[in-house]
Design a protein around this motif. Structure first.
Motif, PDB file in Angstrom:
ATOM      1  N   LYS A   1      25.458  30.016  22.778  1.00 54.93           N
ATOM      2  CA  LYS A   1      24.270  30.187  22.059  1.00 54.93           C
ATOM      3  C   LYS A   1      23.155  28.915  22.440  1.00 54.93           C
ATOM      4  O   LYS A   1      22.160  29.048  22.922  1.00 54.93           O
ATOM      5  N   GLU A   2      23.634  27.751  22.201  1.00 55.92           N
ATOM      6  CA  GLU A   2      23.163  26.443  22.483  1.00 55.92           C
ATOM      7  C   GLU A   2      22.990  26.097  23.751  1.00 55.92           C
ATOM      8  O   GLU A   2      21.856  25.742  24.207  1.00 55.92           O
ATOM      9  N   VAL A   3      23.941  26.454  24.827  1.00 57.69           N
ATOM     10  CA  VAL A   3      23.779  26.265  26.094  1.00 57.69           C
ATOM     11  C   VAL A   3      22.560  27.238  26.701  1.00 57.69           C
ATOM     12  O   VAL A   3      21.910  26.796  27.418  1.00 57.69           O
TER      13      VAL A   3
ATOM     14  N   VAL B   1      34.280  24.812  28.437  1.00 55.05           N
ATOM     15  CA  VAL B   1      33.622  24.037  27.209  1.00 55.05           C
ATOM     16  C   VAL B   1      33.191  22.654  27.412  1.00 55.05           C
ATOM     17  O   VAL B   1      31.776  22.217  26.818  1.00 55.05           O
ATOM     18  N   MET B   2      33.680  21.908  28.211  1.00 51.78           N
ATOM     19  CA  MET B   2      33.352  20.392  28.867  1.00 51.78           C
ATOM     20  C   MET B   2      31.968  20.500  29.444  1.00 51.78           C
ATOM     21  O   MET B   2      30.770  19.813  29.069  1.00 51.78           O
ATOM     22  N   LEU B   3      31.588  21.593  30.193  1.00 49.30           N
ATOM     23  CA  LEU B   3      30.218  21.970  30.825  1.00 49.30           C
ATOM     24  C   LEU B   3      29.247  22.105  29.845  1.00 49.30           C
ATOM     25  O   LEU B   3      28.086  21.823  29.915  1.00 49.30           O
ATOM     26  N   GLY B   4      29.604  23.033  28.837  1.00 46.70           N
ATOM     27  CA  GLY B   4      28.850  23.502  27.732  1.00 46.70           C
ATOM     28  C   GLY B   4      28.200  22.360  26.795  1.00 46.70           C
ATOM     29  O   GLY B   4      27.131  22.188  26.626  1.00 46.70           O
ATOM     30  N   GLU B   5      29.321  21.558  26.465  1.00 50.20           N
ATOM     31  CA  GLU B   5      28.997  20.238  25.758  1.00 50.20           C
ATOM     32  C   GLU B   5      28.124  19.359  26.348  1.00 50.20           C
ATOM     33  O   GLU B   5      27.106  18.728  25.894  1.00 50.20           O
ATOM     34  N   TYR B   6      28.397  19.145  27.802  1.00 54.93           N
ATOM     35  CA  TYR B   6      27.604  18.378  28.751  1.00 54.93           C
ATOM     36  C   TYR B   6      26.038  18.684  28.847  1.00 54.93           C
ATOM     37  O   TYR B   6      25.150  17.958  28.401  1.00 54.93           O
TER      38      TYR B   6
ATOM     39  N   ASN C   1      20.824  18.768  30.547  1.00 53.12           N
ATOM     40  CA  ASN C   1      20.684  19.117  31.717  1.00 53.12           C
ATOM     41  C   ASN C   1      20.606  20.256  32.352  1.00 53.12           C
ATOM     42  O   ASN C   1      20.916  21.023  31.807  1.00 53.12           O
ATOM     43  N   THR C   2      20.524  20.434  33.670  1.00 49.50           N
ATOM     44  CA  THR C   2      20.196  21.724  34.461  1.00 49.50           C
ATOM     45  C   THR C   2      21.790  21.998  34.796  1.00 49.50           C
ATOM     46  O   THR C   2      22.544  21.032  34.923  1.00 49.50           O
ATOM     47  N   VAL C   3      21.977  23.278  35.405  1.00 47.15           N
ATOM     48  CA  VAL C   3      23.001  23.817  36.073  1.00 47.15           C
ATOM     49  C   VAL C   3      23.154  22.727  37.161  1.00 47.15           C
ATOM     50  O   VAL C   3      24.578  22.549  37.225  1.00 47.15           O
TER      51      VAL C   3
ATOM     52  N   ASP D   1      30.874  29.583  34.456  1.00 50.13           N
ATOM     53  CA  ASP D   1      31.645  29.182  33.363  1.00 50.13           C
ATOM     54  C   ASP D   1      30.743  29.033  32.052  1.00 50.13           C
ATOM     55  O   ASP D   1      31.234  29.621  30.903  1.00 50.13           O
ATOM     56  N   VAL D   2      29.356  28.687  32.213  1.00 52.42           N
ATOM     57  CA  VAL D   2      28.680  28.595  31.023  1.00 52.42           C
ATOM     58  C   VAL D   2      27.955  29.983  30.458  1.00 52.42           C
ATOM     59  O   VAL D   2      27.464  30.136  29.421  1.00 52.42           O
ATOM     60  N   SER D   3      27.844  30.974  31.603  1.00 48.93           N
ATOM     61  CA  SER D   3      27.132  32.173  31.007  1.00 48.93           C
ATOM     62  C   SER D   3      28.386  33.303  30.792  1.00 48.93           C
ATOM     63  O   SER D   3      27.772  34.356  30.443  1.00 48.93           O
TER      64      SER D   3
END
Length: 84
Positions: A54-56, A10-15, A21-23, A40-42
């Protein structure tokens, strides 16, 4: 232990959404590997928070579409510096 992974996802997604920013940029910021960020994000984020996922995904697709431009600009800068 599972809660730690969920919070990190969640922290990575929000960031990524806030900074566009990129991965690789997120991995550098948080001091973890880009493989971990991507997983984590995918994968994890989709199960935890589908709306954020979806936003990420939109941001990452935009970054993927633009990466050839960033690479070309980096190469151009490299050779301009060598030329000087």
């Amino acid at each position: 232990m599972k809660g730690t992974f969920d919070r990190r996802a969640v922290m990575l997604g929000e960031y990524i959404v806030e900074s566009n920013n990129t991965v690789r940029g997120a991995a550098s910021k948080f001091g973890i590997s880009k493989s971990t960020v991507h997983k984590d994000v995918s994968q994890r984020l989709e199960a935890i928070d589908p709306k954020l996922y979806k936003e990420v995904k939109k941001v990452l697709e935009l970054n993927k579409a633009q990466r050839h431009i960033r690479g070309g600009n980096a190469t151009k800068e490299k050779y301009m510096k060598l030329k000087k």
